[in-house]
Design an enzyme around this catalytic site. Structure first.
Site, PDB file in Angstrom:
ATOM      1  N   SER A  13      34.328  43.672  50.498  1.00 58.00           N
ATOM      2  CA  SER A  13      35.462  42.633  50.300  1.00 58.00           C
ATOM      3  C   SER A  13      35.723  41.771  51.602  1.00 58.00           C
ATOM      4  O   SER A  13      34.882  41.184  52.183  1.00 58.00           O
ATOM      5  CB  SER A  13      36.972  43.394  50.013  1.00 58.00           C
ATOM      6  OG  SER A  13      37.821  42.664  49.625  1.00 58.00           O
ATOM      7  N   HIS A  40      34.124  40.787  46.633  1.00 58.93           N
ATOM      8  CA  HIS A  40      35.396  39.810  46.066  1.00 58.93           C
ATOM      9  C   HIS A  40      35.496  38.538  46.543  1.00 58.93           C
ATOM     10  O   HIS A  40      35.461  38.211  47.841  1.00 58.93           O
ATOM     11  CB  HIS A  40      36.503  40.607  46.831  1.00 58.93           C
ATOM     12  CG  HIS A  40      36.761  41.979  46.104  1.00 58.93           C
ATOM     13  ND1 HIS A  40      37.722  42.970  46.818  1.00 58.93           N
ATOM     14  CD2 HIS A  40      36.242  42.549  45.024  1.00 58.93           C
ATOM     15  CE1 HIS A  40      37.680  44.056  46.027  1.00 58.93           C
ATOM     16  NE2 HIS A  40      36.789  43.876  44.871  1.00 58.93           N
ATOM     17  N   ASP A 133      39.655  48.804  45.868  1.00 60.75           N
ATOM     18  CA  ASP A 133      38.751  48.855  45.003  1.00 60.75           C
ATOM     19  C   ASP A 133      37.571  49.534  45.436  1.00 60.75           C
ATOM     20  O   ASP A 133      36.981  49.593  46.714  1.00 60.75           O
ATOM     21  CB  ASP A 133      38.508  47.375  44.648  1.00 60.75           C
ATOM     22  CG  ASP A 133      37.629  47.101  43.374  1.00 60.75           C
ATOM     23  OD1 ASP A 133      37.355  48.163  42.631  1.00 60.75           O
ATOM     24  OD2 ASP A 133      36.812  46.150  43.369  1.00 60.75           O
TER      25      ASP A 133
END
Lengths: 190, 282
Positions: A13, A40, A133
């Site tokens: 991310s 992401h 996540d």
């Protein structure tokens, strides 16, 4: 080179691009495994990730399309605003299910499906990032007997994601960027 | 004591349980998810298992067979979809700029929004067709297998929190009016004008089990077939192919492709980047 049945999934991310630029271009031209990547990214119409990395990698790079067969020696990015999943018949599928930890694509969704599809032949890698996540997904890969790698939080641009992954799955290998590359290559040489 | 049986390894226990559960759901309630893409259905069934507080898929199956209300809840969970107004504005821009000029040559039009979920895409088309002067000659069919989604679509009420994104998408799609012309707000919701739904037939229709019901000029079915396996996708595409007039249009989601389908030859690219296809001449 012998093509083994395994696969690699990478999730990243905040700080993802810089880390991936150290890892993906270092994979050799003969790298035999499919590599699935979730980064992401905000839901834009077209992601530039595949284009950016195609110019820098020695193996093929693409963005996923639904129902596409998995291709060995190819890096596949999840498209923006879709989850990417691996089916047991080794095809890709996409979904517009709800975001997980505000993320679509989600690393958990990819990793959990990949664990189901590849079992112990799966390698999961969690890199830098600022949310949680990927932690559940890495655990799913670990529980299936797959290999689990987490970027050393001390080397990460954002530590939250690798730390969350380690909290959820403490037996993952903790490696720096260069060691991650070595480990991904060594695994298929042996 | 007998020795335990050897576990045969081809399918995991979970995969066997899921197949049996989907078979049970079909036999008992005629909802057929047996050819849905496995990975997503498994994910949703895990959520169902958690929501109903049961430990295994076998236990979930037991519950579904004996408790129609729980079954209805799970079917809802398996069929719920969320979309946006003008999701992928480039798609609607291509409909507006490339497809509408063709549609204007027909005296009357039929448009099928297949898998309309809560109606976001239907309302987007209704607004676009009004802006382009096609509304009066058009009949829309909006179908889904989820009855509560169809009810929501027929109500046309959406949370105010989503309006900003809807408005931006509408603008990017080349909208010729202001989205706020079409709704009134109150009680935390935006109610879209019922005149947008005057020429809409809402219907419970399954792409899995139901047949062709009319002849269409345009079918939009986006991010529905990503939940199907290839066999079921081919069935749905066959249904679309048989429903479209010659040179009729089919719009898919931005990451869907006919490339991997047995029905690919029924269609030709019309706007390639936006996944808009045209029914090939017979």
């Amino acid at each position: 080179m012998i093509v083994s049945g395994g696969a690699v999934a990478i999730g990243a991310s905040a700080g993802a691009i810089q880390m991936l630029l150290r890892i993906l271009p270092a994979l050799p031209k003969t790298y035999p495994l499919p590599v699935f990547v979730v980064v992401h990214v905000p839901p834009g119409r077209r992601s530039e990730l595949a284009t950016l990395f195609a110019g820098k990698c020695r193996i093929a790079v693409q963005e996923a399309e639904d129902k596409q067969p998995v291709i060995a020696g190819t890096i596949t990015f999840a498209p923006p605003d879709y989850h990417m999943l691996i089916e047991t018949d080794r095809t890709l599928s996409l979904s517009t299910d709800d975001p997980v930890f505000f993320s679509r694509p989600s690393i958990d969704v990819l990793f959990e499906s990949a664990a189901d599809a590849y079992g112990a032949a799966m390698t999961g890698v969690i890199l830098t990032g600022a949310n949680e996540d990927g932690a559940n997904g890495l655990r799913a890969i670990g529980l299936c007997g797959g290999r689990t790698i987490v970027q050393n939080p001390a080397t990460a641009y954002a530590r939250a994601m690798p730390e969350a992954a380690l909290a959820r799955w403490p037996s993952a290998c903790v490696l720096g960027p260069d060691q991650i590359v070595e480990s991904l290559i060594a695994a298929v040489d042996s | 004591m007998d020795a335990a049986l050897t576990v045969m390894d081809e399918l995991t226990t979970e995969d066997i349980e899921i197949r049996l559960l989907l078979e049970a759901l079909y036999r008992r309630y005629h909802y057929d998810f047996r050819n849905y893409a496995q990975a997503s259905i498994k994910r949703r069934l895990r959520q169902a298992r958690q929501q109903l507080g049961v430990a295994t898929f076998s236990a979930l199956q037991d519950r579904l067979l004996h408790d129609p209300e729980a079954a209805s809840r799970v079917v809802r969970l398996l069929t719920v979809q969320v979309s946006d107004f003008f999701r992928d504005p480039g798609y609607f821009r291509a409909i507006r700029e490339k497809v509408v000029p063709h549609l204007k040559t027909y005296p009357s039009l039929k448009v099928w929004i297949a898998g309309c979920s809560a109606g976001e895409e239907l309302h987007s088309f209704a607004i676009l067709f009004r802006e382009e002067g096609l509304e009066d000659r058009t009949l829309f069919y909006a179908t889904d297998i989820n009855q509560s989604a169809l009810d929501a679509a027929a109500q046309g009420i959406y949370p105010i929190s989503r309006l900003q994104a809807f408005t931006e998408n509408h603008r990017l799609s080349g909208g010729r009016s202001s989205l706020s012309d079409y709704y009134t707000t109150g009680y935390g919701g935006a109610v879209f004008d019922k005149s947008l739904r005057e020429r809409v037939v809402f219907s419970d229709h399954s792409l899995v089990t139901d047949a062709v019901f009319s002849e269409m000029h345009l079918i939009s079915c986006r991010n529905v077939m990503i939940y199907f396996d290839r066999q079921l996708q081919d069935r749905a595409l066959g249904l679309f192919s048989d429903s479209l007039i010659r040179n009729g249009f089919l719009g898919l989601g931005s990451k869907e492709s006919l490339r991997f389908s047995a029905r690919a030859d029924d269609f030709v690219d019309f706007v390639k980047d936006e996944k808009i296809y045209q029914r090939r001449m017979a």
